[in-house]
Design a protein around this motif. Structure first.
Motif, short mmCIF file in Angstrom:
data_model
loop_
_atom_site.label_atom_id
_atom_site.label_comp_id
_atom_site.label_asym_id
_atom_site.label_seq_id
_atom_site.Cartn_x
_atom_site.Cartn_y
_atom_site.Cartn_z
N LEU A 1 12.79 14.60 -14.35
CA LEU A 1 11.88 13.51 -14.18
C LEU A 1 12.07 12.49 -15.38
O LEU A 1 12.50 11.19 -15.03
N TYR A 2 12.37 12.97 -16.57
CA TYR A 2 12.49 12.08 -17.51
C TYR A 2 14.10 11.34 -17.41
O TYR A 2 14.41 9.96 -17.78
N ASP A 3 15.17 12.07 -17.01
CA ASP A 3 16.24 11.80 -16.84
C ASP A 3 16.40 10.44 -15.80
O ASP A 3 16.70 9.38 -15.71
N GLY A 4 15.50 10.81 -14.61
CA GLY A 4 15.50 9.95 -13.48
C GLY A 4 14.67 8.66 -13.92
O GLY A 4 15.34 7.18 -13.70
N MET A 5 13.75 8.79 -14.96
CA MET A 5 13.16 7.68 -15.46
C MET A 5 14.24 6.63 -16.07
O MET A 5 14.00 5.70 -16.12
N LEU A 6 15.09 7.33 -17.19
CA LEU A 6 16.02 6.58 -17.70
C LEU A 6 17.07 5.97 -16.98
O LEU A 6 17.28 4.70 -17.11
N ARG A 7 17.39 6.62 -15.82
CA ARG A 7 18.28 5.99 -14.89
C ARG A 7 17.68 4.75 -14.21
O ARG A 7 18.34 3.62 -14.27
N TYR A 8 16.51 4.92 -13.72
CA TYR A 8 15.87 3.64 -13.15
C TYR A 8 15.60 2.49 -14.23
O TYR A 8 15.56 1.40 -14.12
N LEU A 9 15.20 2.74 -15.42
CA LEU A 9 14.85 2.21 -16.62
C LEU A 9 16.41 1.29 -16.86
O LEU A 9 16.11 -0.03 -16.94
N THR B 1 0.90 -1.21 0.13
CA THR B 1 0.01 -0.09 0.23
C THR B 1 0.84 1.41 0.05
O THR B 1 0.40 2.44 -0.53
N TYR B 2 1.77 1.31 0.77
CA TYR B 2 2.80 2.39 0.97
C TYR B 2 3.51 2.69 -0.57
O TYR B 2 3.49 3.78 -0.79
N GLU B 3 3.86 1.62 -1.21
CA GLU B 3 4.65 1.85 -2.57
C GLU B 3 3.49 2.34 -3.38
O GLU B 3 3.96 3.38 -4.29
N LEU B 4 2.36 2.13 -3.51
CA LEU B 4 1.33 2.51 -4.37
C LEU B 4 0.86 3.76 -4.12
O LEU B 4 0.72 4.69 -5.01
N THR B 5 0.84 4.05 -2.90
CA THR B 5 0.41 5.37 -2.45
C THR B 5 1.42 6.37 -2.77
O THR B 5 1.24 7.57 -3.43
N GLU B 6 2.75 5.98 -2.40
CA GLU B 6 3.91 6.71 -2.87
C GLU B 6 3.73 7.29 -4.68
O GLU B 6 3.73 8.56 -4.79
N ALA B 7 3.68 6.19 -5.19
CA ALA B 7 3.63 6.50 -6.61
C ALA B 7 2.41 7.04 -7.19
O ALA B 7 2.36 8.31 -8.10
N LEU C 1 6.09 -4.99 -3.65
CA LEU C 1 5.43 -5.50 -5.10
C LEU C 1 6.30 -5.78 -6.12
O LEU C 1 5.95 -6.30 -7.18
N GLN C 2 7.54 -5.39 -6.07
CA GLN C 2 8.44 -5.64 -7.01
C GLN C 2 8.33 -5.03 -8.37
O GLN C 2 8.78 -5.78 -9.59
N PHE C 3 7.49 -3.93 -8.44
CA PHE C 3 7.27 -3.39 -9.69
C PHE C 3 8.45 -2.40 -10.03
O PHE C 3 9.07 -2.07 -9.16
N PRO C 4 8.85 -2.19 -11.25
CA PRO C 4 9.75 -1.61 -11.64
C PRO C 4 9.68 0.06 -11.36
O PRO C 4 8.37 0.47 -11.74
N VAL C 5 10.70 0.45 -10.66
CA VAL C 5 10.52 2.15 -10.20
C VAL C 5 10.19 3.00 -11.46
O VAL C 5 9.79 4.00 -11.22
N TRP C 6 10.78 2.63 -12.51
CA TRP C 6 10.94 3.58 -13.64
C TRP C 6 8.81 3.79 -14.17
O TRP C 6 8.85 4.76 -14.84
N TRP C 7 8.23 2.74 -13.78
CA TRP C 7 6.97 2.67 -14.20
C TRP C 7 6.22 4.05 -13.72
O TRP C 7 5.38 4.87 -14.22
N CYS D 1 4.60 9.83 -14.17
CA CYS D 1 5.05 11.32 -13.70
C CYS D 1 5.25 12.22 -14.96
O CYS D 1 5.00 13.33 -15.16
N VAL D 2 6.17 11.43 -15.91
CA VAL D 2 6.60 12.10 -17.11
C VAL D 2 5.61 12.50 -18.09
O VAL D 2 5.09 13.67 -18.58
#
Length: 189
Positions: free
Chosen positions: A129-137, A67-73, A146-152, A157-158
């Motif tokens: 944000l886009y740069d962060g997404m690419l880094r996490y990707l 729940t915390y992970e989903l709430t944060e995202a 939940l083990q879902f990729p952080v870049w999602w 957000c991007v």
């Protein structure tokens, strides 16, 4: 163009609202589940309602994992999803103690200046944000439970921040046009 940007910004806000409503339901169900689990364990340890406690425990009711992970995202997405409509309608918080007595033309140029600054800021944040997404990707990091990729989360957000960029650029253009022509194109906040 005005109508298209308005529809885009309002649609983004609707998505943000739906995400927040889902998060509210998710958090409520998780809290109720956690409290029922605690109640079951308390009752099972006692003498009077041990059967009811064991029954609650047997149902497996508990808080919702992640729940915390989903709430944060979700909250991050909602913030960026609400930004365009706030920008379009000029609903940002303003302090006009010193500017309220300025002549209309000076106030128009001041609004145009701050709209341009805000547009540049939103574009900068979106690029980061886009740069962060690419880094996490690239590094494949996932959330803990939940083990879902952080870049999602970053990608969502991007997307919302991209709508905010379009809205901000339009609003900067409209405020600049207002300052030059003296006509009103946007509602004043």
């Amino acid at each position: 163009m005005h109508r298209a940007v308005e529809i885009l910004s309002r649609g983004s806000a609707v998505i943000g609202g739906v995400v927040l409503m889902i998060l509210i339901v998710l958090s409520t169900l998780s809290i109720v589940g956690r409290e029922l689990s605690k109640l079951g364990h308390r009752l099972a340890d006692g003498d009077w309602f041990a059967g009811l406690g064991n029954a609650l425990i047997a149902t497996g009711v508990d808080e919702i994992n992640g729940t915390y992970e989903l709430t944060e995202a979700g909250v991050a997405l909602a913030i960026f999803a609400f930004l365009p409509v706030c920008q379009f309608y000029g609903a940002h918080a303003t302090v006009d103690v010193f500017t309220s007595r300025l002549p209309r033309s000076a106030l128009g140029w001041l609004r145009a200046f701050w709209e341009i600054v805000l547009s540049a800021t939103i574009i900068f944040i979106t690029l980061r944000l886009y740069d962060g997404m690419l880094r996490y990707l690239g590094n494949g990091e996932t959330t803990l439970f939940l083990q879902f990729p952080v870049w999602w989360s970053y990608a969502a957000c991007v997307g919302a921040a991209g709508v905010a960029c379009i809205t901000a650029l339009y609003c900067a253009y409209a405020r600049l046009a207002e300052a030059v022509t003296g006509n009103t194109f946007l509602r004043e906040g």
